[in-house]
Write a protein that holds these residues in place. Structure first.
Motif, PDB file in Angstrom:
ATOM      1  N   LEU A   1     113.477  67.359 -46.790  1.00  0.00           N
ATOM      2  CA  LEU A   1     113.144  68.164 -47.965  1.00  0.00           C
ATOM      3  C   LEU A   1     112.277  67.393 -48.965  1.00  0.00           C
ATOM      4  CD1 LEU A   1     115.302  70.748 -49.685  1.00  0.00           C
ATOM      5  CD2 LEU A   1     114.365  68.940 -51.136  1.00  0.00           C
ATOM      6  N   LYS A   2     112.530  66.082 -49.083  1.00  0.00           N
ATOM      7  CA  LYS A   2     111.732  65.293 -50.047  1.00  0.00           C
ATOM      8  C   LYS A   2     110.246  65.304 -49.646  1.00  0.00           C
ATOM      9  CE  LYS A   2     112.792  60.959 -47.663  1.00  0.00           C
ATOM     10  NZ  LYS A   2     113.636  59.787 -47.601  1.00  0.00           N
ATOM     11  N   HIS A   3     109.962  65.369 -48.340  1.00  0.00           N
ATOM     12  CA  HIS A   3     108.560  65.407 -47.902  1.00  0.00           C
ATOM     13  C   HIS A   3     107.952  66.792 -48.147  1.00  0.00           C
ATOM     14  CE1 HIS A   3     109.236  61.480 -46.502  1.00  0.00           C
ATOM     15  NE2 HIS A   3     109.509  61.708 -45.227  1.00  0.00           N
ATOM     16  N   GLN A   4     108.768  67.840 -47.962  1.00  0.00           N
ATOM     17  CA  GLN A   4     108.252  69.189 -48.257  1.00  0.00           C
ATOM     18  C   GLN A   4     107.912  69.301 -49.738  1.00  0.00           C
ATOM     19  OE1 GLN A   4     107.667  72.541 -46.323  1.00  0.00           O
ATOM     20  NE2 GLN A   4     106.455  72.207 -48.164  1.00  0.00           N
ATOM     21  N   GLN A   5     108.773  68.731 -50.613  1.00  0.00           N
ATOM     22  CA  GLN A   5     108.478  68.818 -52.044  1.00  0.00           C
ATOM     23  C   GLN A   5     107.238  68.000 -52.387  1.00  0.00           C
ATOM     24  OE1 GLN A   5     108.944  66.512 -54.976  1.00  0.00           O
ATOM     25  NE2 GLN A   5     107.967  68.196 -56.081  1.00  0.00           N
ATOM     26  N   LYS A   6     107.093  66.852 -51.720  1.00  0.00           N
ATOM     27  CA  LYS A   6     105.872  66.046 -51.927  1.00  0.00           C
ATOM     28  C   LYS A   6     104.636  66.883 -51.571  1.00  0.00           C
ATOM     29  CE  LYS A   6     104.893  63.713 -48.408  1.00  0.00           C
ATOM     30  NZ  LYS A   6     104.135  63.789 -47.186  1.00  0.00           N
ATOM     31  N   ASP A   7     104.705  67.621 -50.486  1.00  0.00           N
ATOM     32  CA  ASP A   7     103.555  68.423 -50.062  1.00  0.00           C
ATOM     33  C   ASP A   7     103.285  69.575 -51.028  1.00  0.00           C
ATOM     34  OD1 ASP A   7     103.564  66.673 -47.981  1.00  0.00           O
ATOM     35  OD2 ASP A   7     104.159  68.111 -46.439  1.00  0.00           O
ATOM     36  N   MET A   8     104.355  70.203 -51.560  1.00  0.00           N
ATOM     37  CA  MET A   8     104.164  71.278 -52.556  1.00  0.00           C
ATOM     38  C   MET A   8     103.499  70.686 -53.805  1.00  0.00           C
ATOM     39  SD  MET A   8     105.390  73.776 -50.884  1.00  0.00           S
ATOM     40  CE  MET A   8     105.288  75.179 -51.959  1.00  0.00           C
ATOM     41  N   ARG A   9     104.009  69.520 -54.215  1.00  0.00           N
ATOM     42  CA  ARG A   9     103.452  68.865 -55.418  1.00  0.00           C
ATOM     43  C   ARG A   9     101.971  68.554 -55.219  1.00  0.00           C
ATOM     44  NH1 ARG A   9     103.380  63.450 -55.863  1.00  0.00           N
ATOM     45  NH2 ARG A   9     105.176  63.174 -54.494  1.00  0.00           N
ATOM     46  N   LEU A  10     101.628  68.014 -54.047  1.00  0.00           N
ATOM     47  CA  LEU A  10     100.235  67.634 -53.795  1.00  0.00           C
ATOM     48  C   LEU A  10      99.344  68.869 -53.659  1.00  0.00           C
ATOM     49  CD1 LEU A  10     100.745  64.620 -51.330  1.00  0.00           C
ATOM     50  CD2 LEU A  10     100.213  64.534 -53.783  1.00  0.00           C
ATOM     51  N   ALA A  11      99.898  69.967 -53.124  1.00  0.00           N
ATOM     52  CA  ALA A  11      99.116  71.202 -53.007  1.00  0.00           C
ATOM     53  C   ALA A  11      98.861  71.791 -54.391  1.00  0.00           C
ATOM     54  CB  ALA A  11      99.842  72.209 -52.115  1.00  0.00           C
ATOM     55  N   VAL A  12      99.899  71.772 -55.237  1.00  0.00           N
ATOM     56  CA  VAL A  12      99.742  72.281 -56.602  1.00  0.00           C
ATOM     57  C   VAL A  12      98.725  71.418 -57.360  1.00  0.00           C
ATOM     58  CG1 VAL A  12     100.956  72.579 -58.820  1.00  0.00           C
ATOM     59  CG2 VAL A  12     102.010  73.388 -56.705  1.00  0.00           C
ATOM     60  N   GLN A  13      98.789  70.105 -57.112  1.00  0.00           N
ATOM     61  CA  GLN A  13      97.834  69.177 -57.740  1.00  0.00           C
ATOM     62  C   GLN A  13      96.396  69.463 -57.274  1.00  0.00           C
ATOM     63  OE1 GLN A  13      99.098  64.952 -57.413  1.00  0.00           O
ATOM     64  NE2 GLN A  13      97.004  64.549 -56.737  1.00  0.00           N
ATOM     65  N   LEU A  14      96.239  69.744 -55.984  1.00  0.00           N
ATOM     66  CA  LEU A  14      94.903  70.077 -55.454  1.00  0.00           C
ATOM     67  C   LEU A  14      94.377  71.337 -56.133  1.00  0.00           C
ATOM     68  CD1 LEU A  14      92.579  69.787 -53.323  1.00  0.00           C
ATOM     69  CD2 LEU A  14      94.017  71.145 -51.767  1.00  0.00           C
ATOM     70  N   ALA A  15      95.251  72.351 -56.253  1.00  0.00           N
ATOM     71  CA  ALA A  15      94.831  73.603 -56.893  1.00  0.00           C
ATOM     72  C   ALA A  15      94.460  73.357 -58.351  1.00  0.00           C
ATOM     73  CB  ALA A  15      95.950  74.635 -56.793  1.00  0.00           C
ATOM     74  N   ASP A  16      95.222  72.483 -59.005  1.00  0.00           N
ATOM     75  CA  ASP A  16      94.940  72.097 -60.395  1.00  0.00           C
ATOM     76  C   ASP A  16      93.535  71.525 -60.504  1.00  0.00           C
ATOM     77  OD1 ASP A  16      96.855  72.496 -62.313  1.00  0.00           O
ATOM     78  OD2 ASP A  16      97.126  70.346 -62.678  1.00  0.00           O
ATOM     79  N   GLU A  17      93.240  70.593 -59.602  1.00  0.00           N
ATOM     80  CA  GLU A  17      91.940  69.922 -59.635  1.00  0.00           C
ATOM     81  C   GLU A  17      90.804  70.908 -59.387  1.00  0.00           C
ATOM     82  OE1 GLU A  17      93.700  65.738 -57.819  1.00  0.00           O
ATOM     83  OE2 GLU A  17      92.158  66.818 -56.715  1.00  0.00           O
ATOM     84  N   LEU A  18      91.071  71.937 -58.585  1.00  0.00           N
ATOM     85  CA  LEU A  18      90.024  72.893 -58.232  1.00  0.00           C
ATOM     86  C   LEU A  18      90.014  74.108 -59.155  1.00  0.00           C
ATOM     87  CD1 LEU A  18      90.274  72.749 -54.331  1.00  0.00           C
ATOM     88  CD2 LEU A  18      88.779  71.458 -55.848  1.00  0.00           C
TER      89      LEU A  18
END
Ligand code: NAP
Length: 364
Positions: A310-327
């Motif tokens: 689960l900690k890796h899934q949350q890391k991926d959600m965080r990084l995806a949200v961060q990518l969307a933020d940047e874009l």
């Protein structure tokens, strides 16, 4: 524009392409209820048609062993994914495998299968022609690359399969190419079972020559660990982005599935009926069939054995949200799902399977 994408290409063993064609022919005779799966197959066919494809023949493992050229392959990492991936390389090709992990004992199953244990990550890169990396987070990937880079020299390959953000992939790429090495990012779609069965999907970007080399029919590398490998372009970061997009979709679906199970409980409905209804309809997802039975049988004390922590899934959600933020893109569904995984982490479910997000939505 640093987000532009070159035309992609991907390689599939011919048996997969032909079985998809067969399936499509069968589906064409079906009624609308199968339109979702038709679309899926059609879009795969379209991708196949518009991209240049490197076809990687699947020979039997015994003939692979006889025909493949002997290479030394390195593996850095020995977690849930790395061990079965490396075992597939050891068991199905004519390779010498040299391995390293921060915690050396985790390499025991690989050493037992014939791999050599290195003392350092640098030694792995010094001895191997191509080194694969599969570790947990951006921080871990950077740490491993820092330890390994001095072993890299002209022409050596470094394939990082960890799920990270594009900035991290670009930093590692620089570390490797500045030593004369070739870098390929190759995050994978697929979990523990696909890793064991050689059914992963590689999402690659970076050095095209390295991609072609490890896909060549006598290399027996990506085709021993996966069923398909996409080359998304030479611009490093495309693989990371694609992987995060795929996983934010998966994480959102899982969070929504967990909510549906909890709501079913509140409404005193049979959860088995829910699974049966979902399985019969157009929104059937293989993941519901794999994770659903364990989830509906669980209670507040259940510890979900990790295939995908689960900690890796949350890391991926965080990084995806961060990518969307940047874009500059809003991502309300994934952002809400991310909050559910964060809550599950706060409640101590880090090392359980990501199905444990159910604990975060249940009234317990
Ligand atoms: P895992 O079982 O948690 O293994 C993590 C690995 O990373 C271990 O080898 C660990 O070494 C190493 N590591 C962690 N921090 C480190 C550091 N600071 N320095 C050096 N090594 C470090 O993870 P996993 O499930 O195999 O996942 C690996 C990657 O694949 C992750 O990026 C994950 O998101 C991705 N992925 C996982 C799945 C899945 O279903 N599991 C599917 C697709 C992609 P130690 O043994 O010393 O702790």
């Amino acid at each position: 524009n640093n987000m532009s994408h070159a035309a992609s290409s991907f390689s599939l063993p011919p048996n997969i392409i032909s079985s998809r064609r067969r399936r499509r022919r069968v589906n064409n005779n079906n009624n609308n209820s199968s339109s979702l799966s038709n679309n899926k197959n059609n879009s795969i066919e379209k991708t196949t048609l518009k991209s240049s494809i490197i076809i990687t023949p699947r020979a039997s493992s015994s003939s692979d062993k006889m025909t493949s050229k002997q290479t030394t392959i390195g593996f850095l990492g020995a977690g849930i994914m790395a061990v079965p991936m490396a075992l597939n390389l050891i068991n199905n090709g004519n390779h010498n495998l040299i391995v390293w992990n921060r915690t050396a004992s985790a390499c025991d199953p690989l050493v037992k299968a014939g791999a050599t244990l290195a003392k350092t990550a640098q030694e792995v890169c010094e001895k191997a022609d191509v080194t694969y990396v599969m570790v947990s987070t951006p921080e871990a990937t950077l740490e491993v690359a820092t330890l390994a880079k001095d072993g890299v020299s002209d022409g050596k390959g470094y394939v990082d399969c960890s799920t990270v953000d594009r900035h991290t992939a670009q930093k590692v790429s620089e570390m490797i190419t500045s030593k004369g090495g070739r870098y390929l990012e190759g995050p994978v779609s697929g979990s523990k079972a696909p890793a064991e069965n050689g059914q992963l999907i590689f999402l690659c970007a970076g050095s095209e020559s390295l991609f072609k080399e490890i896909n060549a029919d006598d290399a027996n590398q990506l085709n021993k660990m996966g069923k398909a490998s996409f080359f998304l372009g030479e611009e490093v970061g495309a693989g990371a982005n694609m992987k995060l997009i795929v996983n934010s979709c998966m994480g959102s679906i899982m969070a929504s599935f967990a909510e549906s199970i909890a709501l079913c409980e509140d409404a005193s409905l049979s959860k088995q009926d829910l699974l049966d209804v979902l399985a019969l309809g157009a929104i059937n997802v293989p993941m519901f069939g794999m994770k659903g039975p364990g989830m509906i049988a669980s209670d507040k004390n259940t510890k979900f054995a990790p295939a995908f922590p689960l900690k890796h899934q949350q890391k991926d959600m965080r990084l995806a949200v961060q990518l969307a933020d940047e874009l500059g893109r809003e991502l309300p569904v994934a952002a809400a799902a991310n909050e559910m995984y964060k809550r599950a982490r706060r409640d101590g479910h880090d090392d359980e399977d990501f199905a444990a997000v159910l604990h975060a939505v249940r009234r317990e």
